[in-house]
Design an enzyme around this catalytic site. Structure first.
Site, mmCIF file in Angstrom:
data_model
loop_
_atom_site.group_PDB
_atom_site.id
_atom_site.type_symbol
_atom_site.label_atom_id
_atom_site.label_comp_id
_atom_site.label_asym_id
_atom_site.label_seq_id
_atom_site.Cartn_x
_atom_site.Cartn_y
_atom_site.Cartn_z
ATOM 1 N N ASP A 9 -23.476 -48.583 -0.869
ATOM 2 C CA ASP A 9 -22.647 -47.539 -0.308
ATOM 3 C C ASP A 9 -23.125 -46.630 0.796
ATOM 4 O O ASP A 9 -23.425 -45.479 0.582
ATOM 5 C CB ASP A 9 -22.091 -46.639 -1.316
ATOM 6 C CG ASP A 9 -21.009 -45.535 -1.111
ATOM 7 O OD1 ASP A 9 -20.461 -45.784 0.038
ATOM 8 O OD2 ASP A 9 -21.041 -44.481 -1.854
ATOM 9 N N ASP A 11 -21.859 -46.314 3.821
ATOM 10 C CA ASP A 11 -20.901 -45.431 4.420
ATOM 11 C C ASP A 11 -21.176 -43.932 4.395
ATOM 12 O O ASP A 11 -21.028 -43.563 3.424
ATOM 13 C CB ASP A 11 -19.730 -45.876 3.893
ATOM 14 C CG ASP A 11 -18.702 -45.425 5.007
ATOM 15 O OD1 ASP A 11 -18.735 -45.148 6.025
ATOM 16 O OD2 ASP A 11 -17.310 -45.364 4.354
ATOM 17 N N GLY A 59 -13.248 -37.753 0.892
ATOM 18 C CA GLY A 59 -13.558 -37.931 -0.300
ATOM 19 C C GLY A 59 -12.243 -38.287 -1.349
ATOM 20 O O GLY A 59 -12.462 -38.330 -2.365
ATOM 21 N N ARG A 62 -7.347 -43.339 0.185
ATOM 22 C CA ARG A 62 -6.586 -43.333 1.333
ATOM 23 C C ARG A 62 -5.261 -42.889 1.077
ATOM 24 O O ARG A 62 -4.709 -42.086 1.786
ATOM 25 C CB ARG A 62 -6.499 -44.983 1.882
ATOM 26 C CG ARG A 62 -5.496 -45.064 3.099
ATOM 27 C CD ARG A 62 -5.531 -46.403 3.390
ATOM 28 N NE ARG A 62 -6.864 -46.908 3.972
ATOM 29 C CZ ARG A 62 -7.440 -48.200 3.968
ATOM 30 N NH1 ARG A 62 -6.745 -49.095 3.603
ATOM 31 N NH2 ARG A 62 -8.672 -48.477 4.347
#
Length: 102
Positions: A9, A11, A59, A62
């Protein structure tokens, strides 16, 4: 042991991808706001890649980000299904479009 460490993670943690994501969301949402199906006028504020991204998209999943932002502009779309294309004018239809932006 072949590895000293493994990073998951990355990103937004190790790499700064927020600006890339925000730019893609801006492109998608601005096209939605300008679409005649939105029912909005030319005076509708565009997606703000800083403020709106933090308030409505960052957070969230989508789909939840799409719903939250569009709701902030008075647009309600049906959830749709994973088979929906962008012409379906649904949350599921718009989701994949973000991946084609910027």
């Amino acid at each position: 042991m072949p590895y000293d460490a493994v990073l998951f993670d990355m990103d937004g943690v190790v790499t700064r991808t927020t600006s890339v994501h925000a730019a893609a969301w801006k492109e998608l949402f601005d096209s939605v706001l300008a679409d005649s199906r939105s029912g909005l006028g030319a005076d509708t504020p565009p997606f703000d890649a800083d403020r709106d991204y933090r308030l409505y998209v960052d957070g969230r999943s989508r789909e939840d980000g799409i719903r939250a932002f569009l709701t902030s502009r008075g647009i309600q779309l049906p959830t749709g299904s994973p088979e929906d294309g962008p012409d379906a004018w649904s949350v599921a239809g718009l989701g994949p479009e973000k991946m084609t932006c910027s």
